[in-house]
Design an enzyme around this catalytic site. Structure first.
Site, PDB file in Angstrom:
ATOM      1  N   CYS A 263       0.816  -1.223   0.000  1.00 48.66           N
ATOM      2  CA  CYS A 263       0.000   0.000   0.000  1.00 48.66           C
ATOM      3  C   CYS A 263       0.846   1.268   0.000  1.00 48.66           C
ATOM      4  CB  CYS A 263      -0.990  -0.013   1.166  1.00 48.66           C
ATOM      5  SG  CYS A 263      -0.264   0.158   2.807  1.00 48.66           S
ATOM      6  N   HIS A 311      -2.747   1.541   6.750  1.00 54.04           N
ATOM      7  CA  HIS A 311      -3.071   1.382   5.328  1.00 54.04           C
ATOM      8  C   HIS A 311      -3.219   2.762   4.690  1.00 54.04           C
ATOM      9  CE1 HIS A 311      -4.363  -0.885   1.821  1.00 54.04           C
ATOM     10  NE2 HIS A 311      -5.313   0.002   1.624  1.00 54.04           N
ATOM     11  N   HIS A 323      -5.766   1.833  -4.432  1.00 52.82           N
ATOM     12  CA  HIS A 323      -4.890   1.320  -3.374  1.00 52.82           C
ATOM     13  C   HIS A 323      -4.475  -0.111  -3.702  1.00 52.82           C
ATOM     14  CE1 HIS A 323      -7.955  -1.095  -0.792  1.00 52.82           C
ATOM     15  NE2 HIS A 323      -8.428  -0.949  -2.009  1.00 52.82           N
TER      16      HIS A 323
END
Length: 348
Positions: A263, A311, A323
């Protein structure tokens, strides 16, 4: 006469048989109960697809937390390695300079010898053991003129080389600690990913495909035309363009391109393509610019999730982001509201 008849004795064999039958019945019942309870303790109930998904999501999130810590430790290890290399290079340069100075003093000593002897201070400067020289360095202060200055410089070089070597030793120890952390995090990540794969294997092929496809991401990709919203600046626009070009790329923990990403690796690579250097981890990227609220988000902003900032995605407008989700899903579009929102940052 019948009243005086002795009662017929009961058969001991009969008593034994009845008792044995009762004992056997109780034993079998007990064995059946024990087997039943043991079986219920050992057999795990089959999880529903929803329960499997929840457990897998949890494992992936825990693996991502460990991944970001791994990324941070790797950056620290790289920094320690770079500092160690610089210290070693500087020590080598100082040692070369020291050798040159000692050579020059050696020539002067030769001249003194030819003139009738070697000055005691010169002997100390040329000693093979630097400690011997430093312990007796006070004699150098008694020598006047150019030789005294040269000897003083040699002494300072020796001290500086010692300092550099001590600092290098510290960096070596620091590097070893970071490498141990990397090994620990790597094992933790692999353990959680293995458990996730085992759980996914209990689903039918159709259920696995549904989990991997990610219906929300597919729907988002149909709803958001590329370039429908303008980014606030050219750097953000380039980052968004890069993120779109990365759609479909696999998730690989610890990767930051060019063909796979985790990520924070995706967001770092997106802004690297725009000439902006972002930190490597989610918990450092959140401080890489101006913080913005959920309502202020614009294309190119970084969006962060979970309380531990574990994240990150790249906002592209209309409540959507691009993402890198997890090892079961490629880089894709998804709603910002699909995870607990923790904050946004506009890269400066």
């Amino acid at each position: 006469m019948a009243a005086h008849r002795k009662p017929k004795p009961r058969s001991l064999t009969g008593i034994t048989s009845n008792t044995a039958r009762t004992a056997l019945t109780l034993a079998l019942a007990g064995a059946a109960s024990t087997t039943l309870f043991e079986g219920s303790g050992q057999a795990e109930p089959r999880l529903t697809p929803a329960q499997v998904k929840a457990k897998v999501d949890k494992l992936y999130h825990e693996a991502e937390v460990a991944t970001e810590k791994y990324n941070g430790a790797r950056e620290q290890a790289r920094k320690a390695r770079g500092e160690l290399d610089e210290l070693q290079d500087e020590a080598a340069r100082k040692a070369e300079k020291l050798d040159q100075a000692r050579t020059a003093l050696g020539h002067a000593a030769t001249e003194q010898y030819r003139s009738g002897g070697i000055d005691p201070t010169m002997q100390l400067a040329l000693a093979s053991d630097p400690e011997e020289y430093l312990d007796s360095a006070a004699l150098a202060e008694q020598t006047a003129g150019r030789q005294a200055s040269a000897i003083e410089r040699v002494r300072e070089d020796l001290r500086e080389i010692g300092r550099l070597r001590d600092a290098a030793a510290d960096r070596v120890e620091e590097l070893r600690e970071h490498q141990a952390t990397l090994k620990q995090r790597k094992a933790e990540i692999n353990t959680k990913l293995d458990k996730a794969r085992e759980l996914l294997a209990t689903l039918s092929p159709a259920q696995q495909a549904s989990y991997t496809a990610g219906e929300s991401g597919d729907r988002a990709s149909r709803e958001i035309p590329r370039g429908s919203l303008k980014a606030p600046n050219a750097r953000a626009a380039q980052a968004v363009s890069f993120a779109y070009s990365a759609l479909g790329s696999p998730y690989v923990w610890g990767a930051s391109g060019p063909n796979a990403f985790d990520c924070s690796g995706l967001t770092q690579a997106a802004y690297r393509s725009a000439g902006v250097s972002l930190p490597r981890t989610t918990y450092t990227q959140i401080n890489a610019g101006q913080r913005v609220s959920r309502s202020e988000l614009a294309p190119g902003d970084l969006v962060f999730f979970y309380s531990g900032i574990s994240h990150v995605g790249l906002y592209v407008g209309n409540g959507q982001m691009i993402h890198a989700p997890n090892p079961s899903a490629p880089v894709r579009l998804a709603p910002v509201d699909s995870m607990p929102f923790a904050g946004g940052t506009r890269v400066s």
